[in-house]
Every structure is written in structure tokens, then in C-alpha cells.
Design an enzyme around this catalytic site. Sequence first.
Site, PDB file in Angstrom:
ATOM      1  N   SER A  59       0.838  -1.197   0.000  1.00 15.01           N
ATOM      2  CA  SER A  59       0.000   0.000   0.000  1.00 15.01           C
ATOM      3  C   SER A  59       0.873   1.247   0.000  1.00 15.01           C
ATOM      4  CB  SER A  59      -0.910   0.006   1.242  1.00 15.01           C
ATOM      5  OG  SER A  59      -1.579   1.241   1.368  1.00 15.01           O
ATOM      6  N   HIS A  60       0.303   2.344  -0.448  1.00 13.96           N
ATOM      7  CA  HIS A  60       0.990   3.632  -0.378  1.00 13.96           C
ATOM      8  C   HIS A  60       1.045   4.155   1.059  1.00 13.96           C
ATOM      9  CE1 HIS A  60       0.441   3.487  -4.707  1.00 13.96           C
ATOM     10  NE2 HIS A  60       1.167   4.569  -4.838  1.00 13.96           N
ATOM     11  N   SER A  61       0.223   3.591   1.921  1.00 12.00           N
ATOM     12  CA  SER A  61       0.139   4.061   3.304  1.00 12.00           C
ATOM     13  C   SER A  61       0.554   2.960   4.268  1.00 12.00           C
ATOM     14  CB  SER A  61      -1.297   4.507   3.619  1.00 12.00           C
ATOM     15  OG  SER A  61      -1.488   4.663   5.003  1.00 12.00           O
TER      16      SER A  61
END
Length: 224
Positions: free
Chosen positions: A9-11
Site C-alpha cells: 500500500s501507499h500508506s
Amino acid sequence: MSVGIVLVSHSAKLAEGLAELAAQMAPDVTIAAAGGLADGGIGTDYDEVVAATQRADSGAGVVLLYDLGSAQMTAELAVESLADPSAAVVVDAPLVEGAIAAAVAAQGGADRKAVAEAAASAGAPPDLTFDDGAQDGESSVELTLRNDVGLHARPAAVLVRSIAGLDAQVTVRLGDETADANSVLALMALGARQGDRIEVRAKGAQAEEALAKVKDLVDQNFGE
């Protein structure tokens, strides 16, 4: 030894939170979060995805899921760089639903191909059918849900795991709708809550054993 799962994920918070949720339903599966950049920023870190994939591989292979387009590219590059790229596969699936479906499948002992298919199929509408009555050869039991959250995420996963591997076709009916008891997402889609009365049906060589397992779970409030 079970198939490992990597959540790209980007987060970092998103990946870690989803890994925590999925682990509640698959306590024996290695679920590695690979989110965010090394400095804490938003993005995907190739080195972290490679490391997470290596951590998740216990010998049965790894399934990688991702949130957005560039995360897919990072995941695919990471797999290509492995000593044995065939040990891991990147799956196009909704991240949350796919992670839950994959985790439950892996917990049930499914191989890498089956875990990947479980994740990919999570993008389809839940398999609910209109109920037109019991079929020939089916046994059934009616049960009242007493646990606080009814037949939702963790209880649904526990139910699926309890009948995995049995020679039985099991369904759960609520009102006019019936769900395949091998699908966490379909069971959750029933929306069965505390106090609801469900009917569990089974057919096959181990139908009675399957019904007994489900009844025991309900009687014990799914361990809550």
C-alpha cells in the site's frame, strides 16, 4: 506451513491496519504489511516489498495484493527480483476484501493458486441466492445467533475455517437468502445479527459433522 500474504500500500497505516484485521481471521498465516516509504511518507518502497515477501514465504509461496496502480508495479518488480519468482504472485483484487478472502483460504490450508483465486474472486458480488427451500439429501439445523456481532467478519471466518476440508456442501440461510458457507464475504453479506435465527444446511458424506461443528460454534458464541 501456509501461503504467506503481503499487503502493498501507499500508506503504512493502511497496510498495517489491514494486516492486523486479516490476522484476526487467520492467526496461523504470515501477513506482512509493506506500506509507505522508508521516511514515513506516502508511496511504495521496493526494498520493503522485497523484504516483506521474503518474510512471508515459509515455503508454500506468497500472494501479494496492492492498493493502487504504482503499487502493482512495485509488487511485480519485487517478485521478478526474487531468487525464485515463481514462488510469489501478484493478484489483481480489491485490497480489503481480497486480503480477508486470501487470509481465510490460507488459514484453511489452500495452496498458492487457490489463495490467489480466493483473493481475485473477492471482487465479484457476494454469492447470495434466493432460497426456494431445502433440497433432496440435505440435513439442516436452525440456530439463533447470540454473540455480540452476529455473523460478521471474525465469526464468519471462524465458521469457514471450521468446515474447511470436510466432504460437505454447506449453506447458511437467513430469511429468503442463502450464502455459501465456504465464503466469508457471502456470509457477511447476509447481514445476520445478534438474535437472528439462521438455518444451516449440509449435504455430503460429512454433512452431519459439518452441522455439528457449526452448531458448536454458535453455542460457544464463536469464542467471543
